[in-house]
Design an enzyme around this catalytic site. Sequence first.
Site, PDB file in Angstrom:
ATOM      1  CE1 TYR A 271      -4.230   1.775   0.671  1.00  0.00           C
ATOM      2  CE2 TYR A 271      -2.672   3.352   1.609  1.00  0.00           C
ATOM      3  CZ  TYR A 271      -3.935   3.055   1.119  1.00  0.00           C
ATOM      4  OH  TYR A 271      -4.888   4.035   1.086  1.00  0.00           O
TER       5      TYR A 271
ATOM      6  CG  PHE B 237      -7.643  16.667 -24.418  1.00  0.00           C
ATOM      7  CD1 PHE B 237      -7.818  16.337 -25.759  1.00  0.00           C
ATOM      8  CD2 PHE B 237      -8.154  15.812 -23.454  1.00  0.00           C
ATOM      9  CE1 PHE B 237      -8.493  15.184 -26.116  1.00  0.00           C
ATOM     10  CE2 PHE B 237      -8.832  14.645 -23.813  1.00  0.00           C
ATOM     11  CZ  PHE B 237      -8.998  14.335 -25.140  1.00  0.00           C
ATOM     12  CG  ASP B 238     -12.174  16.361 -24.797  1.00  0.00           C
ATOM     13  OD1 ASP B 238     -11.043  15.968 -24.491  1.00  0.00           O
ATOM     14  OD2 ASP B 238     -13.052  15.608 -25.242  1.00  0.00           O
TER      15      ASP B 238
ATOM     16  CG  ASP C 253      -2.169  17.976 -21.283  1.00  0.00           C
ATOM     17  OD1 ASP C 253      -1.666  16.838 -21.271  1.00  0.00           O
ATOM     18  OD2 ASP C 253      -3.355  18.175 -21.570  1.00  0.00           O
TER      19      ASP C 253
ATOM     20  CB  ALA D 117      -0.971  13.332 -23.348  1.00  0.00           C
TER      21      ALA D 117
ATOM     22  CE  LYS E  62      -3.986  10.421 -24.509  1.00  0.00           C
ATOM     23  NZ  LYS E  62      -4.850  10.483 -23.331  1.00  0.00           N
TER      24      LYS E  62
ATOM     25  CG  HIS F 219     -17.178  14.442 -27.399  1.00  0.00           C
ATOM     26  ND1 HIS F 219     -16.951  15.315 -26.364  1.00  0.00           N
ATOM     27  CD2 HIS F 219     -16.065  13.681 -27.498  1.00  0.00           C
ATOM     28  CE1 HIS F 219     -15.744  15.094 -25.875  1.00  0.00           C
ATOM     29  NE2 HIS F 219     -15.195  14.108 -26.539  1.00  0.00           N
TER      30      HIS F 219
HETATM   31  N1  F0G Z   1      -4.399  15.764 -22.286  1.00  0.00           N
HETATM   32  C1  F0G Z   1      -4.338  15.445 -23.580  1.00  0.00           C
HETATM   33  C2  F0G Z   1      -3.536  16.286 -24.524  1.00  0.00           C
HETATM   34  C3  F0G Z   1      -5.033  14.328 -24.047  1.00  0.00           C
HETATM   35  O1  F0G Z   1      -4.984  14.027 -25.343  1.00  0.00           O
HETATM   36  C4  F0G Z   1      -5.771  13.550 -23.124  1.00  0.00           C
HETATM   37  C5  F0G Z   1      -6.519  12.378 -23.562  1.00  0.00           C
HETATM   38  C6  F0G Z   1      -5.786  13.924 -21.773  1.00  0.00           C
HETATM   39  C7  F0G Z   1      -5.090  15.044 -21.385  1.00  0.00           C
HETATM   40  C8  F0G Z   1      -6.567  13.152 -20.740  1.00  0.00           C
HETATM   41  O2  F0G Z   1      -5.928  11.957 -20.437  1.00  0.00           O
HETATM   42  O3  F0G Z   1      -7.497  10.149 -21.201  1.00  0.00           O
HETATM   43  O4  F0G Z   1      -5.631   9.675 -19.615  1.00  0.00           O
HETATM   44  O5  F0G Z   1      -7.582  10.951 -18.861  1.00  0.00           O
HETATM   45  N2  F0G Z   1      -6.735  12.133 -24.755  1.00  0.00           N
HETATM   46  C9  F0G Z   1      -7.389  10.959 -25.292  1.00  0.00           C
HETATM   47  C10 F0G Z   1      -7.537  11.131 -26.763  1.00  0.00           C
HETATM   48  C11 F0G Z   1      -8.645  10.548 -24.609  1.00  0.00           C
HETATM   49  O6  F0G Z   1      -8.207  10.289 -27.376  1.00  0.00           O
HETATM   50  O7  F0G Z   1      -6.975  12.078 -27.341  1.00  0.00           O
HETATM   51  P1  F0G Z   1      -6.710  10.619 -20.008  1.00  0.00           P
END
Ligand code: F0G
Length: 447
Positions: A60, A112-113, A203, A205, A246, A438
């Site tokens: 843990y 990102f969304d 960010d 990813a 990613k 979406h």
């Molecule tokens: N930031 C970026 C630039 C992303 O592309 C994503 C996720 C996230 C944050 C959020 O990360 O999914 O691990 O919670 N992008 C995916 C996509 C979902 O299809 O582009 P997560």
Amino acid sequence: MVESLRQSTPAEREQWIRDASYNLFNLRSEQVFIDLLTDSGTGAMSDRQWGAIMTGDESYAGASSYYHLKEAIRDITGFEYFLPTHQGRAAENVLFSVLVKEGDIIPGNAHFDTTKGHIEFRKATAVDCTVDIARNIEAEDPFKGNVDPEKLEQVLKQTPRERLGCIIMTVTNNTAGGQPVSMANLRAARELADKYGVLLIIDSARFAENAYFIKRREEGYADRSIRDIAREMFSYADGMTMSSKKDGIVNIGGFIGFRDKELFRRASTFNIMFEGFVTYGGMAGRDMNALAQGLYEGTGYEYLEARISQVARLGDRIHSAGIPMQRPVGGHAVFIDAGRFLPQIPAEEFPAQRLAVEIYLEGGIRGTEIGTLMADRDPVTRKNRYPELELVRLAVPRRVYTDNHMDYVAEAVKNVWERRQKITRGLAIKWEAPIMRHFTVELGLLS
Ligand code: F0G
């Protein structure tokens, strides 16, 4: 790991997509032949990663797997402190619990969304300061993911310091088409962050893909290693959020990196509340082990060269048929310009979603809409937001498909292009969620 694929007939696909309310997220994976919905969590782990899974430590607190990951993160990013989270949006949730409050302004290069979702959920505003050339879809500019320093400075100048939560730089810039951010641009953002006394968060990813583009396209970086470039990128930030799904090449996971111990401590409380104790935070020990290995593999030059060339191959084949798309091809995906592919369909009828549905019907290929559906409603006026671009994203999973699969995808998209004039109507919303619609929207086909 090797998985079998299932082909289907056009009649089956017609039935399945109707049952899925024309939302590709609602399809079962068996109903999809080539799945380009996302490059997130869909990569294939390596022999070494599977080996690391077997030696995961599930304590843990203070697991050796946590320390393996801590070492890897410090080595690759330079961040001394980190918190594991279950994925990228969880990292956003924890970090923004400290950094973002009601009324705040969060400028950056196209959030990102989920990032925007977490900002707007806190009644703060994400301001997109991406360079204008990003919207010029055919322009062959090397760094279309950049922030426009003038736009950014304008926002920083106009906003009282106490309302500036942080600056967020997304690398690569997913929303702008997987386009990279240059080192010079990160440096410029850092200078502005210092000038206005605001934190800069990356960010991250697709940070390794961004580093690859810097190596290939920016003067002075050709002879530097990917890891060396990544370290320099992170040296301009106060912290990072990461979706490990990613460039970490794992199926689940995320983390936050911090330079400042105090900020790390404040975020730790939220991590314990939302994710888990600070040494696992939503990840199993075995998954932290696999990620530690994946971060090294994901920053290998040969791997990145093969991966990004595969995406470019798909893009070049689609582009050579005259199909309008984002140029140059991004790191993780091909972005088709649905607005120009189907100019007969008005934005209110979601042309990009219509095209994504059509590509599925044609070849069992699942892509995703990045247009009016994803842009969602304005949180205040509740009116649809109409982005300048209506895009369909074909995102390529890491180490999964062969070039032969990519050629099949290109042929299917070309077939749709050939018969584009016959597609006369779009879609109408039957049900939608109040935020990030979406993912779960239900649509009907207009005729
Ligand atoms: N930031 C970026 C630039 C992303 O592309 C994503 C996720 C996230 C944050 C959020 O990360 O999914 O691990 O919670 N992008 C995916 C996509 C979902 O299809 O582009 P997560």
